[in-house]
Design a protein around this motif. Structure first.
Motif, short mmCIF file in Angstrom:
data_model
loop_
_atom_site.label_atom_id
_atom_site.label_comp_id
_atom_site.label_asym_id
_atom_site.label_seq_id
_atom_site.Cartn_x
_atom_site.Cartn_y
_atom_site.Cartn_z
N LEU A 220 0.67 -1.37 0.14
CA LEU A 220 -0.42 -0.08 0.51
C LEU A 220 0.48 0.90 -0.15
O LEU A 220 0.55 2.12 -0.28
CB LEU A 220 -0.83 0.22 0.83
CG LEU A 220 -2.24 -1.26 1.50
CD1 LEU A 220 -2.67 -0.68 2.61
CD2 LEU A 220 -3.32 -0.67 -0.20
N VAL A 259 -8.10 0.13 -1.92
CA VAL A 259 -7.57 0.67 -2.64
C VAL A 259 -9.09 1.15 -4.35
O VAL A 259 -9.22 0.34 -4.45
CB VAL A 259 -6.21 -0.78 -4.12
CG1 VAL A 259 -5.94 0.18 -5.01
CG2 VAL A 259 -5.03 -0.59 -2.65
N VAL A 273 -4.31 4.51 -2.72
CA VAL A 273 -4.94 4.34 -1.83
C VAL A 273 -6.20 5.47 -1.08
O VAL A 273 -6.36 6.50 -1.00
CB VAL A 273 -3.91 4.37 -0.61
CG1 VAL A 273 -4.18 3.95 1.01
CG2 VAL A 273 -2.83 3.68 -1.09
N GLY A 277 -8.70 2.87 3.59
CA GLY A 277 -6.64 2.70 3.64
C GLY A 277 -6.08 3.26 3.93
O GLY A 277 -4.93 2.47 5.17
#
Length: 305
Positions: A220, A259, A273, A277
C-alpha cells in the motif's frame, strides 16, 4: 518526523561484490541485519538499491517489508547515483533519510537513535575522529543533491549546499568497519558481533482469516507513491496476482475498498489508496510499533537481558 533509509547494495561501490571476497559471510544476512537495526530505530520506509546479484538479493530479502529499486547500470554507476535513486523515491514521504552502503553493516540501533536526535540538515557519525556511515540528511536538500554532477559524490553535493553538518561522536566502531578481510570483518562478525537474540513479533489483523500484515502494508505504501498496482508489486518483489489477492482479501474482510482503481492500459490502470486504506495504514503502523516495543521490553524482563 518520518525517517526513511536507503541501502546501496547495487554494484562495486559499497555493494555485494565486497562480500564475494569473504568466505564465511552472507551478504544478504548482513543487509538483513541493517534492515532490522533501522526498524528498531523507528525507520519506517526502507529502500534497497540492487544491481549485482539483484534477483538473489531481492528473493532473500523479499519478506523484510522493504522496497527494491534495481539499477541495471550498476557496473558504471557511482555511489551518488544510488543516493539519488533512493532519494527520488522517498523524498515525498520522508522528512529525513539515512544512507548507507551495504558493505558497512555493523552500526548499532543506538547510533541510529543518537543521530536521529540531532537537528542538523546533515548528520555524520564520528568514531575516534573518523567519519563513518550511515549518513542522515534532510530531504529539503533533495534538489541540491539531485542537481550535483561533480566528482566528489555525496560529500561534494552536501558541501555545495551550504547545509549545516553535525558530526556526532559515537562509541560504535561499526560505523567504520567495512566488509573486507583487511578489517578482520569475518572474525569480528563471528566472534565479537554475532546477531543478537531478540523477540520477533509479526503483527497481523484477522477476521474470518488473516488479511493485513507487513506484506500488504509495504504494498500500500508503494501504491500510494506510484499510483499503480503492477509497479508497486514489482518494487516490493511481489507477483501482480499475489498483490491483488492480498488487496481483495482485505477488502472482503473490511467490507470497504482500501484501493481505489481506474482500469485500463497494459499496466492495469491507475490506483490510489482510499481514505479507509490510509486510516488502516496509520493504525497498523502504530499497533506494530507499540507491539514491537512491548515485546522487546518483556523479552528483557523474562530472559534477563
Amino acid at each position: 518526523m518520518r525517517i526513511g533509509a536507503v541501502i546501496a547494495a547495487a554494484g562495486t561501490p559499497g555493494g555485494f561484490r565486497a562480500y564475494d571476497k569473504l568466505e564465511n559471510i552472507d551478504g544478504t544476512a548482513m543487509v538483513g541485519r541493517m534492515i532490522e537495526n533501522f526498524r528498531l530505530a523507528g525507520v519506517e520506509d526502507i529502500v534497497v538499491v540492487t544491481g549485482y546479484r539483484a534477483r538473489e538479493t531481492e528473493k532473500s530479502l523479499a519478506k523484510r517489508g522493504v522496497v527494491f529499486l534495481r539499477r541495471e547500470d550498476y557496473e558504471t554507476a557511482e555511489m551518488l547515483d544510488f543516493v539519488k535513486y533512493g532519494l527520488a523515491y522517498l523524498e515525498k514521504n520522508c522528512d529525513r533519510i539515512f544512507f548507507c552502503p551495504a558493505d558497512v553493516p555493523l552500526f548499532t540501533e543506538e547510533t541510529l537513535k543518537k543521530m536521529a536526535e540531532q537537528k542538523a540538515d546533515v548528520v555524520v557519525p564520528l568514531y575516534e575522529g573518523r567519519k563513518g556511515h550511515p549518513i542522515l540528511f534532510d530531504t529539503s536538500l533533495a534538489d541540491v543533491i539531485m542537481a550535483y554532477h561533480g566528482e566528489r559524490g555525496l560529500k561534494g553535493a552536501v558541501d555545495g549546499s551550504g547545509a549545516e553538518v553535525s558530526l556526532v561522536p559515537v562509541e560504535d566502531d561499526g560505523v567504520l568497519l567495512r566488509a573486507r578481510s583487511e578489517d578482520r570483518f569475518e572474525e569480528i562478525v563471528k566472534e565479537e558481533r554475532p546477531s543478537q537474540i531478540r523477540a520477533k513479533v509479526k503483527v497481523q489483523l484477522a477476521g474470518e482469516e488473516p488479511f493485513f500484515g507487513p506484506g500488504l502494508m509495504v504494498l500500500l505504501k508503494q501504491i500510494d507513491i506510484l499510483g499503480n498496482v503492477r509497479e508497486a508489486c514489482e518494487k516490493t518483489g511481489m507477483s501482480y496476482s499475489k498483490g491483488w489477492s492480498l488487496i481483495r482479501t482485505a477488502e472482503r474482510e473490511l467490507r470497504c475498498p482500501i484501493v481505489d482503481r481506474s482500469p485500463g492500459g497494459k499496466n492495469g490502470g491507475n490506483a490510489r489508496v482510499s481514505g479507509e486504506g490510509h486510516r488502516l495504514m496509520r493504525c497498523y503502523e502504530q499497533l506494530e510499533r507499540e507491539t514491537a516495543e512491548f515485546a522487546r521490553k518483556r523479552y528483557r524482563e523474562i530472559f534477563g537481558q
